[in-house]
Design an enzyme around this catalytic site. Structure first.
Site, PDB file in Angstrom:
ATOM      1  N   CYS A  83      -2.672 -81.894 105.786  1.00 22.13           N
ATOM      2  CA  CYS A  83      -2.738 -82.037 104.323  1.00 22.13           C
ATOM      3  C   CYS A  83      -3.989 -82.787 103.910  1.00 22.13           C
ATOM      4  O   CYS A  83      -4.505 -82.594 102.812  1.00 22.13           O
ATOM      5  CB  CYS A  83      -1.559 -82.855 103.790  1.00 22.13           C
ATOM      6  SG  CYS A  83       0.035 -82.157 104.148  1.00 22.13           S
ATOM      7  N   HIS A 110       4.928 -76.719 101.126  1.00 19.90           N
ATOM      8  CA  HIS A 110       3.672 -76.003 101.357  1.00 19.90           C
ATOM      9  C   HIS A 110       3.810 -75.327 102.724  1.00 19.90           C
ATOM     10  O   HIS A 110       4.436 -75.871 103.629  1.00 19.90           O
ATOM     11  CB  HIS A 110       2.479 -76.969 101.421  1.00 19.90           C
ATOM     12  CG  HIS A 110       2.072 -77.516 100.089  1.00 19.90           C
ATOM     13  ND1 HIS A 110       1.733 -78.835  99.910  1.00 19.90           N
ATOM     14  CD2 HIS A 110       1.929 -76.919  98.886  1.00 19.90           C
ATOM     15  CE1 HIS A 110       1.393 -79.029  98.639  1.00 19.90           C
ATOM     16  NE2 HIS A 110       1.512 -77.877  97.994  1.00 19.90           N
ATOM     17  N   GLU A 125      -1.738 -73.631  95.052  1.00 18.21           N
ATOM     18  CA  GLU A 125      -1.789 -74.932  95.728  1.00 18.21           C
ATOM     19  C   GLU A 125      -2.900 -74.986  96.772  1.00 18.21           C
ATOM     20  O   GLU A 125      -2.896 -75.820  97.668  1.00 18.21           O
ATOM     21  CB  GLU A 125      -0.423 -75.238  96.361  1.00 18.21           C
ATOM     22  CG  GLU A 125       0.717 -75.248  95.351  1.00 18.21           C
ATOM     23  CD  GLU A 125       0.971 -76.597  94.669  1.00 18.21           C
ATOM     24  OE1 GLU A 125       0.905 -77.628  95.336  1.00 18.21           O
ATOM     25  OE2 GLU A 125       1.245 -76.601  93.441  1.00 18.21           O
TER      26      GLU A 125
END
Ligand code: SUG
Length: 440
Positions: A364, A242, A174
């Protein structure tokens, strides 16, 4: 100081919507089916970029991707004209259509992992676009992301690009959302902290240890400057899909929640051994619960070294989402952190509500790329912002974006046509040629 950090934010795409696509991401599930405001979302993102620029920081951006992604729908058996493809998919597989409409490339912390040149065996900047194998709507980003990164960082004298890792979830990756670089100054050889997951009781882990190890190998990182630590399943099950939801590293500071790691003491010992200069600033669980963390996105803040402080070791600003200000416990913890004797001296709250409602906070929205002056000069300058360029992007958003997308709008081919017209205009603005799949 020859090296500086550039934040490349994702320019939020014209089809930003709330489709509830990400299992384990509580905001995504909570807001599934709500109406979104793509224009507001993109302008909020640009306002955050402007705030960073006003602090004297270097700011770049990555373009959105072409959505709906017709190439994917064609590969899955929908045929005919573009319009017919949308109509057929809307009828037969509306959820699949929603996956192909996600504007999730906006969260560029997931675009890939980057290793700056002081850290790599060959002295070049290495990039690996993330395969994002855990979620279908995100996995279809990888090819185009790879192409975008190669387009901006083209010169092989300075930049090396590795393809997204093979093997689907076996090597689920990711990108920078589970990675941080610790250093005293950006010019120094940094220590790379990779955080991987193990499935929790409620939610699956997206980042695999073997994926982080493969990225470190490809990037020619020195094992003595590399740490692999497991995220706690408690954090994962609380909604930290995450790791950048429970911690952020910048320069010589690691700012995180007490329950971030599966084995806190072992992780801290590894960090202290390999990066003894690091100051760990921790939020105790007794003061801030994981639930507060996830709701407020306290640790999905950008920790930014202010340029006047000359180097990564100096004075820092914390750029937080508005939601952190609205939670009294979180606000009190932030105020107290800033008043203590540590490098975090300034706090800025920004409204990125549209992105937050899909689980994407300030951290993010950006991919950090540390570049020397020569490397920065070799990058495509059209993607590095100044006042005129950011104004041009705001004008482009105002000209092309809707201020409302409800779930039923995805089945209307007019949305596809508007989105492609916007992307066409953007490629002209940026001199990209026929770049995206719908143009090829
Ligand atoms: O992958 N949300 C994204 C949020 C990514 C946040 N990034 C970082 N933490 N670095 C995700 O879960 C929601 C899309 C939807 O439900 O419509 C989404 O994809």
């Amino acid at each position: 100081m020859n090296y500086s950090e550039y934040n490349f934010d994702g320019l939020i795409g014209p089809t930003h919507n709330y489709a509830g696509l990400s299992f384990g991401n509580i905001a995504s599930a909570t807001n599934a089916g709500a109406a979104s405001n793509p224009k507001e979302a993109a302008l909020q993102g640009l306002a955050k970029m402007r705030a960073a620029m006003e602090m004297g920081l270097k700011q770049g951006f990555l373009p959105p991707q072409d959505r709906p992604h017709l190439k994917t729908l064609r590969a899955l058996g929908f045929s005919g004209t573009d319009k017919q493809i949308i109509e057929k998919a809307a009828k037969a597989e509306p959820q699949l259509l929603a996956n192909c409409y996600a504007a999730s490339t906006m969260w560029t912390a997931n675009a890939g992992t980057v290793a700056p040149s002081p850290d790599t065996g060959d002295g070049k900047v290495h990039f690996t676009a993330a395969n994002l194998a855990a979620n279908f709507h995100r996995s279809i980003e990888a090819d185009t992301t790879s192409r975008v990164l190669k387009h901006i960082f083209k010169d092989e004298k300075y930049f090396v690009h590795h393809p997204p890792l093979p093997g689907g979830m076996h090597f689920g990756d990711e990108g920078a959302a589970n990675h941080g670089r610790l250093c005293k100054n950006h010019d120094d050889k940094g220590v790379h902290l990779f955080v991987y997951g193990q499935d929790g009781e409620k939610f699956p882990a997206r980042q695999k240890l073997r994926a982080s190890e493969a990225v470190a190998r490809n990037h020619l990182l020195d094992p003595a400057h590399t740490i692999f630590a497991q995220q706690s399943t408690t954090a994962l099950d609380a909604g930290a899909f995450h790791n950048d939801v429970v911690g952020v590293a910048n320069g010589a500071v690691l700012f995180l929640h007490e329950q971030s790691f599966a084995d806190r003491n072992a992780a801290y010992a590894a960090i202290r051994e390999k990066a003894p200069f690091v100051e760990i600033i921790e939020a105790p669980a007794a003061a801030i619960s994981l639930e507060d963390c996830i709701k407020s996105y306290l640790f999905n803040s950008q920790l930014l070294t202010l340029p006047a402080s000359n180097g990564a070791g100096g004075e820092m600003a914390l750029l937080l989402p508005q939601e952190s200000k609205e939670n009294p416990r979180v606000k009190a913890f932030v105020d107290e952190t800033v008043s203590r004797n540590n490098p975090i001296n300034r706090v800025i709250y920004k409204n990125v509500r549209e992105s937050m409602r899909n689980g994407g906070g300030p951290a993010c929205l950006r991919l950090r790329v540390v570049l020397s002056e020569e490397e920065a000069a070799a990058a495509d300058r059209r993607f590095i912002l100044d006042d005129a360029k950011i104004t041009a992007l705001e004008n482009w958003v105002n000209a092309h974006y809707r201020d409302r997308i409800a779930p039923e709008d995805l089945s209307d081919p007019a949305l596809m046509e508007e989105s492609f017209a916007a992307m066409e205009a953007l490629t002209v603005l940026l001199g990209m040629g026929k770049f995206f799949d719908f143009q090829r």
